[in-house]
Design a protein around this motif. Structure first.
Motif, PDB file in Angstrom:
ATOM      1  N   GLN A  38       1.077   0.347  17.330  1.00  0.00           N
ATOM      2  CA  GLN A  38       0.288  -1.449  16.811  1.00  0.00           C
ATOM      3  C   GLN A  38      -0.466  -0.894  15.706  1.00  0.00           C
ATOM      4  N   PRO A  39      -1.683   0.049  15.648  1.00  0.00           N
ATOM      5  CA  PRO A  39      -2.535   0.341  14.829  1.00  0.00           C
ATOM      6  C   PRO A  39      -2.173   0.661  13.591  1.00  0.00           C
ATOM      7  N   GLY A  40      -1.162   1.061  13.292  1.00  0.00           N
ATOM      8  CA  GLY A  40      -0.697   1.396  11.951  1.00  0.00           C
ATOM      9  C   GLY A  40       0.085   0.170  11.369  1.00  0.00           C
ATOM     10  N   GLY A  94       0.420  -3.831   7.790  1.00  0.00           N
ATOM     11  CA  GLY A  94       0.288  -5.545   7.484  1.00  0.00           C
ATOM     12  C   GLY A  94      -0.468  -6.424   6.715  1.00  0.00           C
ATOM     13  N   THR A  95      -1.724  -5.503   7.209  1.00  0.00           N
ATOM     14  CA  THR A  95      -3.069  -6.332   6.703  1.00  0.00           C
ATOM     15  C   THR A  95      -3.380  -5.779   4.829  1.00  0.00           C
ATOM     16  N   ASP A  96      -3.298  -4.535   4.697  1.00  0.00           N
ATOM     17  CA  ASP A  96      -3.952  -4.739   3.875  1.00  0.00           C
ATOM     18  C   ASP A  96      -2.576  -3.998   2.646  1.00  0.00           C
ATOM     19  N   GLY A  97      -0.512  -4.397   3.575  1.00  0.00           N
ATOM     20  CA  GLY A  97      -0.237  -4.647   2.046  1.00  0.00           C
ATOM     21  C   GLY A  97       0.481  -6.798   1.915  1.00  0.00           C
ATOM     22  N   GLY A  98      -0.356  -6.583   2.977  1.00  0.00           N
ATOM     23  CA  GLY A  98      -0.676  -8.847   3.173  1.00  0.00           C
ATOM     24  C   GLY A  98      -1.515  -9.238   1.995  1.00  0.00           C
ATOM     25  N   PHE A 119      -0.622 -15.545   6.823  1.00  0.00           N
ATOM     26  CA  PHE A 119      -0.253 -15.917   8.090  1.00  0.00           C
ATOM     27  C   PHE A 119      -0.084 -13.846   8.292  1.00  0.00           C
ATOM     28  N   PRO A 120      -1.098 -13.731   9.690  1.00  0.00           N
ATOM     29  CA  PRO A 120      -1.517 -14.921  10.272  1.00  0.00           C
ATOM     30  C   PRO A 120      -3.093 -14.898  10.536  1.00  0.00           C
ATOM     31  N   ASN A 121      -3.347 -16.114  11.153  1.00  0.00           N
ATOM     32  CA  ASN A 121      -4.615 -16.781  10.032  1.00  0.00           C
ATOM     33  C   ASN A 121      -5.548 -15.433  10.717  1.00  0.00           C
TER      34      ASN A 121
END
Length: 201
Positions: free
Chosen positions: A131-133, A138-142, A172-174
């Motif tokens: 999950q951390p990966g 997800g965050t940086d790519g998003g 998304f997500p917020n």
């Protein structure tokens, strides 16, 4: 042209997903294909069933087909590694993926997955991200996808009646902090909660 080419099935599923989204949000637009792969290809190269050149040609052809069929780029996460160590061809696959960023049809949005084993961000199966990966990728790519979308919108229409209008920014997500939006043209946005309800603030 290969027996294991999954594009047709992926395209069909993507079109079904887009139709379902349009039922809820009629103005929704496809923005890009997210692409994360490479481990199986690296093993096939090591086994002599695929060459680096064939992999590169196939990746480029896929990106061109996505652009041709959908009018959107491939957003590419550069492949990670097995916790037990890379197969010899993995570095070549990552090089091909990083180099693809020079193509107009490809935007590399994440390059750090190969560091996940040393960070302890792998599942016990040694292949999948924990999950951390997933959160980091997800965050940086998003964020990279969102910035690319805003750059592309800067040159587009701001008239919502035109086919190329894409002025709605969906985050998304917020986000955990207020988003910072920079655009070279006027835009409008709606803030919603995690259930999709409009928030006045």
């Amino acid at each position: 042209s290969q027996s294991d080419n999954l594009y047709v099935r992926a395209d069909r599923k993507a079109r079904r997903a887009l139709r379902a989204a349009e039922d809820e949000l009629p103005s929704v637009r496809a923005a890009g294909w997210l692409w994360i792969q490479g481990g199986t290809d690296a093993r096939r190269i090591d086994d002599g069933r695929l060459t680096v050149g064939q992999y590169e040609d196939a990746l480029h052809a896929l990106a061109r087909r996505i652009q041709q069929d959908w009018g959107v780029p491939m957003y590419l996460w550069v492949m990670g590694t097995d916790s037990r160590g890379d197969v010899p061809a993995a570095a070549e696959v990552r090089r091909v993926q990083n180099d693809a960023d020079a193509l107009p049809e490809v935007v590399v949005v994440y390059r750090d997955a190969a560091t996940f084993p040393e960070l302890g961000w792998m599942e016990p199966d040694n292949i999948h991200w924990s999950q951390p990966g997933l959160n980091d990728a997800g965050t940086d790519g998003g964020q990279a996808v969102a910035m690319d979308r805003l750059d592309r919108l800067g040159a587009g229409s701001t008239d919502p009646t035109t086919p190329d209008y894409a002025g709605d920014v969906v985050i998304f997500p917020n986000p955990s902090e207020a988003p910072r939006l920079n655009a070279g043209c006027p835009f409008r946005y709606t803030v919603t909660d995690t259930l999709g309800r409009e928030v006045d603030e």
